[in-house]
Scaffold this motif. Structure first.
Motif, PDB file in Angstrom:
ATOM      1  N   ASN A  23       0.867  -1.250   0.130  1.00  0.00           N
ATOM      2  CA  ASN A  23       0.055  -0.041  -0.006  1.00  0.00           C
ATOM      3  C   ASN A  23       0.923   1.269  -0.164  1.00  0.00           C
ATOM      4  OD1 ASN A  23      -2.882   0.340   0.246  1.00  0.00           O
ATOM      5  ND2 ASN A  23      -3.243  -1.043   1.988  1.00  0.00           N
ATOM      6  N   LEU A  24       1.833   1.216   0.799  1.00  0.00           N
ATOM      7  CA  LEU A  24       2.787   2.556   1.062  1.00  0.00           C
ATOM      8  C   LEU A  24       3.324   2.774  -0.218  1.00  0.00           C
ATOM      9  CD1 LEU A  24       4.515   2.043   4.552  1.00  0.00           C
ATOM     10  CD2 LEU A  24       2.910   3.991   3.661  1.00  0.00           C
ATOM     11  N   ILE A  25       4.135   1.803  -0.836  1.00  0.00           N
ATOM     12  CA  ILE A  25       4.813   1.981  -2.114  1.00  0.00           C
ATOM     13  C   ILE A  25       3.627   2.032  -3.394  1.00  0.00           C
ATOM     14  CG2 ILE A  25       6.159   0.757  -3.986  1.00  0.00           C
ATOM     15  CD1 ILE A  25       7.225  -1.140  -1.805  1.00  0.00           C
ATOM     16  N   ILE A  28       2.826   5.780  -2.926  1.00  0.00           N
ATOM     17  CA  ILE A  28       3.951   6.732  -3.300  1.00  0.00           C
ATOM     18  C   ILE A  28       4.240   6.854  -4.684  1.00  0.00           C
ATOM     19  CG2 ILE A  28       6.317   7.189  -3.039  1.00  0.00           C
ATOM     20  CD1 ILE A  28       5.971   5.892  -0.307  1.00  0.00           C
ATOM     21  N   THR A  29       4.235   5.467  -5.520  1.00  0.00           N
ATOM     22  CA  THR A  29       4.500   5.642  -6.681  1.00  0.00           C
ATOM     23  C   THR A  29       3.195   5.816  -7.352  1.00  0.00           C
ATOM     24  OG1 THR A  29       4.259   3.218  -6.611  1.00  0.00           O
ATOM     25  CG2 THR A  29       6.316   4.150  -6.647  1.00  0.00           C
ATOM     26  N   ASN A  30       1.917   6.091  -6.847  1.00  0.00           N
ATOM     27  CA  ASN A  30       0.716   6.189  -7.481  1.00  0.00           C
ATOM     28  C   ASN A  30       0.395   4.931  -8.414  1.00  0.00           C
ATOM     29  OD1 ASN A  30      -1.621   7.502  -7.861  1.00  0.00           O
ATOM     30  ND2 ASN A  30      -0.940   9.121  -9.141  1.00  0.00           N
ATOM     31  N   SER A  38      -2.636  -4.922  -2.729  1.00  0.00           N
ATOM     32  CA  SER A  38      -2.593  -5.131  -1.278  1.00  0.00           C
ATOM     33  C   SER A  38      -3.916  -5.145  -0.691  1.00  0.00           C
ATOM     34  CB  SER A  38      -1.614  -3.827  -0.816  1.00  0.00           C
ATOM     35  OG  SER A  38      -1.811  -2.796  -1.362  1.00  0.00           O
ATOM     36  N   ARG A  39      -4.928  -4.488  -1.333  1.00  0.00           N
ATOM     37  CA  ARG A  39      -6.096  -4.270  -0.724  1.00  0.00           C
ATOM     38  C   ARG A  39      -6.740  -6.005  -0.572  1.00  0.00           C
ATOM     39  NH1 ARG A  39     -10.099  -0.903  -3.673  1.00  0.00           N
ATOM     40  NH2 ARG A  39      -8.704   0.611  -3.251  1.00  0.00           N
ATOM     41  N   LYS A 118     -13.268   6.799  -1.122  1.00  0.00           N
ATOM     42  CA  LYS A 118     -12.483   6.096  -2.118  1.00  0.00           C
ATOM     43  C   LYS A 118     -10.969   6.689  -1.851  1.00  0.00           C
ATOM     44  CE  LYS A 118     -12.182   4.117  -6.668  1.00  0.00           C
ATOM     45  NZ  LYS A 118     -13.296   4.190  -7.886  1.00  0.00           N
ATOM     46  N   LEU A 119     -10.822   8.040  -1.587  1.00  0.00           N
ATOM     47  CA  LEU A 119      -9.592   8.465  -1.655  1.00  0.00           C
ATOM     48  C   LEU A 119      -8.808   8.220  -0.260  1.00  0.00           C
ATOM     49  CD1 LEU A 119     -10.601  11.974  -2.848  1.00  0.00           C
ATOM     50  CD2 LEU A 119      -9.035  10.361  -4.164  1.00  0.00           C
ATOM     51  N   ILE A 120      -9.653   8.006   0.641  1.00  0.00           N
ATOM     52  CA  ILE A 120      -8.690   7.611   1.981  1.00  0.00           C
ATOM     53  C   ILE A 120      -8.587   6.195   2.236  1.00  0.00           C
ATOM     54  CG2 ILE A 120      -9.509   9.827   3.200  1.00  0.00           C
ATOM     55  CD1 ILE A 120     -11.257   8.072   4.988  1.00  0.00           C
ATOM     56  N   ILE A 121      -9.274   5.475   1.306  1.00  0.00           N
ATOM     57  CA  ILE A 121      -9.209   3.829   1.603  1.00  0.00           C
ATOM     58  C   ILE A 121      -7.707   3.182   1.485  1.00  0.00           C
ATOM     59  CG2 ILE A 121      -9.593   1.700   0.397  1.00  0.00           C
ATOM     60  CD1 ILE A 121     -11.655   2.399   2.607  1.00  0.00           C
ATOM     61  N   PRO A 122      -6.933   3.647   0.655  1.00  0.00           N
ATOM     62  CA  PRO A 122      -5.555   3.059   0.622  1.00  0.00           C
ATOM     63  C   PRO A 122      -4.824   3.273   2.074  1.00  0.00           C
ATOM     64  CG  PRO A 122      -6.059   4.279  -1.453  1.00  0.00           C
ATOM     65  CD  PRO A 122      -7.281   4.319  -0.524  1.00  0.00           C
ATOM     66  N   TRP A 123      -4.974   4.634   2.437  1.00  0.00           N
ATOM     67  CA  TRP A 123      -4.052   4.756   3.695  1.00  0.00           C
ATOM     68  C   TRP A 123      -5.079   4.017   4.862  1.00  0.00           C
ATOM     69  CZ3 TRP A 123       0.211   6.503   4.145  1.00  0.00           C
ATOM     70  CH2 TRP A 123       0.640   7.585   3.188  1.00  0.00           C
TER      71      TRP A 123
END
Lengths: 679, 190, 129
Positions: A23-25, A28-30, A38-39, A118-123
């Motif tokens: 998720n972090l990568i 960062i790399t979009n 990773s979800r 949707k925008l905050i789900i990755p975090w």
């Protein structure tokens, strides 16, 4: 099977690790692919943990005592229905269960994420994966439930006898689930904080998950109280024990949150404050886990204690640092758009509610850690129990009940003093009426219960007032009474569900005041056929049945309860004691039999443990509550008889509490439509 | 600057609490004296008033009280026939009490949470000669602040409590304690 | 600070002052022994009061409480009796003296801090309006 379970655990560990890093990568790399992948790792973790849990249950059912955890918590004599209890009765199993609930809840929230988030789900996924990773780590290396003893063993030690009670099927799993689910709103709130721009997007789903966690936790605590009342045999339901306190504290903070989130929803204020509340709740939940598992505090609930203190303390410190760093990194960018406009506004009443709830929480927290403080600083152990908590929290709880009556009457933004005064007149009148009738007609002298009943009457009548007047409005527009009321409470489910919960809290309050201030109590030792007289009741000892089973010796004493006219027995009463005993021949024929109660006293030789079940005859007015103390050699039985006024209301509040929470959670048609449109 | 100060306001008390938690689990002992049995040997601080009196009726039916032992060192042994460490101690105490009677040391056994039959059997088995009593109402136990058994309380010739020993003794450990006490007494008297 | 605010502060302390003072002389010995058994912990059980505990020692201690009450001891003296013998941790909550004053004062400090914060919020409210 154990190998399967353990390898699934390791798989879960690596998958959740990937969940964090991927998720972090990805962020960062979009790279959308990495984020999606990773979800999906979280979904797979859920699957792995489920397999782990199934294999542990299978090991229990197949009586595989070569596994240490099964050996320690089960035996051949155990009824198979208790496998469910045995499975989480120890440290390892309960941690596995918590991990399972956590992964399951995370998956559901992430899978059914609504478009707005949707925008905050990755975090959020990153944070959730991190927490899951920690639990998998503990399970794999510190508290592995699949550890083998190494040799074949015929029989296990068995389940702790205190746990073999119906309440145990739901009380611990509910508490653990409630505490685990706090992680979800915590992750969502912090994700939105990290993202920085969308501070209002998470609040719908955040409110729903918090309500779920809060409802499960609250119901779990009530069940625990009920279990203590009926089985622990000490005559109480809440002892301000450290373990009870650490479950209560996050619940109180969540209570503050579900109130103040309404302010953000309606008025867009308290954005930052709500995130702080969730951070505190999550950290207090971690504090609870630490205290529960290897913490330094003495408690009656020592079922799951272990030496994992360091591990959980490290996680506690880590989550503290995490939330602090995120918070102070982001906070300068956020400014609340609006301020409170008037002292007499709903916002302001929620502010006071939050202040009271937080004060209570911190006072409890201080009571929990003070013994450690005294121990470290002056090397003297002290106990902090009921007297401290009752005295310090009692007045604040009363203020809270009064606020419960005032709050709902005040409208948002600002209110006209005159209108407010008109509204408050009815509940105020009712509470004055209660106050006067308690003093004059009943003649109570202790002012605490008088004030308490008056404030509870105030809160209750303010809810009724609002319901009645609003229903009247609807009736005048042509509805029937019931449909009018039904439509009214359906028009704003969050609010009216809240009122139902308020009513349940008032019921609990009545039980607490009744049992604490009006309890009658006597200790007697009686032969068969003798009776104890207390107040308006006569309790006659009619039979004793002794049974020996492989693992326990049970004494069941049967007693008849009679309603009597105390004047007929006046000549036998004694000056020094409230209750007294009489023999068979002095019984008056007018006594009315109102029921039979069974007192159980069980001794488990292999645990050297006594389990006592009190005999309870419950009515809405008062409970007749008899605890068997000892069985004397001369055939007498030592009993503690008490009359607990209004204890029934404590348990009657449970269904209302659950109903109110569910009602507040039930999505309205509008919500569903909105969601469909958004998708 | 202001916001930094703000951060400190939160961080200082929180770090203090964390430090407290760390310190307290460092000092945590895992020992658990379940069911009131002391399984390891230790000296305990004397918190009870050191002139605590007592008066009991022995198994033989004679009444004895603290004043009867003035001028002697008195060892009160709280024990029970079902307690495993006490069972191991039985023969040791029987032996030592006979040996040290000559040196002005008396023993009294106080059996707590026990039945008469079991106590008498135990005394017979171990050939215990010193007086024993059953503390039926737990008065001695509570008066002397006994939490678990075995526990010994040693009273000096002036009637003052001078030592509290919890947990089982070996022959060597108990003799050493008595040795030290008697030597000290002789020195003090001179 | 204006005098009005000061009065409010005193008022906020009021609930703590009035709570929990029961006159022990009004109660029968049985009620007092029951009350005391809720204020004294069982020394060998984990976090249970004498009233809750089923252990033999706590039964003995309850008998001792009754004996001491019969002798005419006050609740305070009985609590001291047990504190002398089993240490401070035998009390369900430490007395309000010595170091332990700390325990009892912090709740008021927490409450007052909260009140001050709320005052601040309202003060800001007036400013922005």
């Amino acid at each position: 099977m154990a190998e399967l379970g353990f390898s699934c655990l390791l798989l879960g560990l690596s998958l959740s690790c990937f969940g964090v890093i991927g998720n972090l990568i990805g962020i960062i790399t979009n790279s959308q692919e990495l984020i999606v992948s990773s979800r999906r790792a979280i979904y797979m973790t859920t699957f792995c943990i489920s397999i782990s849990i199934i294999s542990l249950i299978y090991l229990f059912i197949s009586n595989d005592f070569s596994i240490k955890y099964v050996h320690d918590h089960s035996n051949l004599a155990m009824d198979k229905s208790y496998v469910w209890v045995a499975f989480y009765s120890g440290n390892e199993g309960s941690l596995l269960y918590i991990t399972f609930i956590l992964t399951l809840a995370s998956s559901i929230v992430i899978r059914f994420n609504f478009l707005k988030t949707k925008l905050i789900i990755p975090w959020a996924t990153t944070i959730l994966s991190g927490v899951i990773f920690f639990y998998c780590l503990v399970l794999s290396f510190y508290a592995n439930p699949f550890k083998s003893i190494g040799t074949e063993v015929v029989d296990g030690i068995g389940i702790n006898p205190l746990l073999t009670h119906p309440g145990m099927f739901s009380h611990p799993p509910m508490l653990m689930a409630g505490l685990a689910i706090i992680t979800i709103p915590f992750a969502l709130a912090n994700a939105s904080l990290i993202h920085g721009k969308k501070l209002d997007d998470w609040i719908n789903i955040g409110r729903i998950t918090t309500l779920i966690s809060w409802g499960i936790l609250g119901a779990g605590m009530l069940l625990g109280a009920w279990w203590a009342y009926t089985i622990l045999g000490w005559g109480g339901y809440w002892s301000w024990d450290p373990i009870e306190n650490v479950a209560l504290m996050p619940w109180l903070i969540l209570t503050a949150f579900i109130h103040s989130i309404m302010v953000q929803k309606r008025r867009g204020m308290f954005q930052v404050w709500n995130i702080i509340l969730l951070n505190i709740a999550f950290i207090l939940a971690q504090f609870g886990t630490f205290i529960n598992r290897g913490g330094p505090v003495v408690s009656v609930h020592s079922f799951a204690s272990s030496t994992l203190g360091y591990v959980f303390l490290s996680f506690l410190i880590f989550s503290l640092i995490f939330s602090f760093v995120i918070f102070f990194w982001r906070i300068p960018k956020i400014q609340s758009k609006r301020n409170i406009e008037s002292f007499l506004s709903r916002e302001s009443s929620f502010l006071i509610n939050n202040f009271l709830l937080l004060s209570i929480t911190f006072i409890i927290f201080w009571g929990v850690i003070y013994p450690l403080f005294s121990d470290v600083i002056r090397n003297i152990s002290v106990t902090v129990a009921a007297p401290y908590f009752n005295r310090t929290n009692g007045p604040l709880l009363l203020l809270l009940v009064i606020m419960m009556g005032i709050g709902p009457l005040i409208p948002w933004r600002k209110s006209d003093k005159k209108i407010l005064f008109k509204k408050i007149l009815f509940p105020l009148g009712i509470s004055l009426l209660i106050l006067l009738s308690l003093i004059i007609i009943i003649g109570l002298k202790n002012y605490i219960p008088i004030i308490a009943f008056a404030s509870m009457g105030f809160a209750l009548s303010s809810i009724c007032y609002e319901w009645i007047s609003d229903t009247k409005n609807r009736i005048s527009s042509g509805d029937k009474i019931i449909t009018a009321w039904w439509n009214l409470i359906n028009s704003n489910r969050a609010r009216h569900g809240g009122y139902i919960v308020h009513i349940s809290i008032i019921m609990i309050g009545m039980g607490v005041i009744g049992t604490n201030f009006f309890e009658e109590r006597t200790d007697q030792a009686i032969h068969l056929k003798e009776s104890v007289i207390l107040d308006n009741y006569r309790i006659e000892y009619i039979d004793l049945i002794q049974k020996s089973r492989s693992d326990r010796i049970t004494n069941s004493a049967y007693m008849n309860v009679y309603k009597i006219n105390p004047i007929q027995y006046e000549e036998y009463s004694s000056e020094n004691t409230k209750g007294f005993k009489i023999t068979e021949k002095n019984i008056s024929p007018d006594d009315k039999n109102i029921g039979t109660i069974v007192l159980k006293h069980e001794f488990y030789p292999s645990f050297n443990q006594i389990s006592v079940r009190s005999g309870i005859l419950s009515t809405p007015i008062e409970d007749i509550y008899v605890i068997p103390r000892d069985f004397l050699d001369d055939g007498r039985i030592g009993i503690a008889v008490s009359i607990n006024p209004m204890a029934w209301w404590l348990w009657a509040a449970g269904p209302f509490f659950i109903l109110g929470t569910m009602f507040a959670l039930w999505p309205s048609r509008n919500d569903i439509k909105k969601n469909i449109n958004q998708k | 600057m202001n916001s930094r100060k703000k951060i400190l306001i939160y961080i200082i008390p929180i770090s203090a609490i964390i430090l407290l938690l760390i310190l307290s689990i460092l000092g945590k002992s895992n020992e658990n004296s379940a069911f009131g049995v002391n399984s390891s040997f230790a000296f305990a601080p004397i918190s009870i008033p050191d002139d605590q009196d007592f008066s009991v009726i022995t198994l033989e039916g004679t009444k004895i009280s603290k004043n009867d032992f003035n001028g002697k060192i008195l060892v009160l042994d709280f024990w029970s026939s079902w307690c495993v460490p006490c069972q191991k101690e039985g023969p040791i105490l029987s032996e030592i009490s006979k040996e040290w009677k000559k040196r002005n040391v008396e023993f009294i056994g106080i059996s707590v949470w026990d039945s008469k039959e079991n106590v008498e059997n135990f005394i017979q088995e171990n050939q215990i000669k010193y007086p024993n009593t059953i503390d039926e109402n737990g008065q001695m136990t509570v008066d002397f602040g006994v939490k678990g058994i075995p526990e010994k309380i040693i009273i000096n010739p002036d009637g003052k409590i001078i030592k509290r020993i919890i947990g089982p003794n070996t022959q060597i450990s108990l003799e050493k304690i008595l040795d030290d006490l008697t030597i000290n007494l002789i020195i003090n008297n001179e | 600070m204006s005098s009005k605010k000061k009065n409010l502060l005193y008022l906020s302390l009021f609930p703590f002052l009035i709570f929990g003072c029961i006159n022990e002389n009004d109660l029968s010995l049985e009620q007092r022994s029951y009350q005391l058994s809720k204020q004294i912990m069982c020394p060998i059980c984990e976090a249970q009061t004498l009233d809750q505990s089923q252990s033999q020692l706590s039964k003995d201690m309850k008998k001792t409480i009754l004996n001491l009450l019969d002798e005419g001891k006050t609740n305070e003296e009985i609590r001291d009796f047990f504190t002398n013998r089993y240490g401070e941790e035998v009390l369900a909550s430490p007395p309000q003296k010595g170091f332990n004053v700390f325990l009892w004062i912090v709740p008021s400090i927490i409450f007052l801090t909260g009140i001050l914060i709320i005052f601040n919020v309202y003060k800001n409210m007036k400013k922005t309006n």
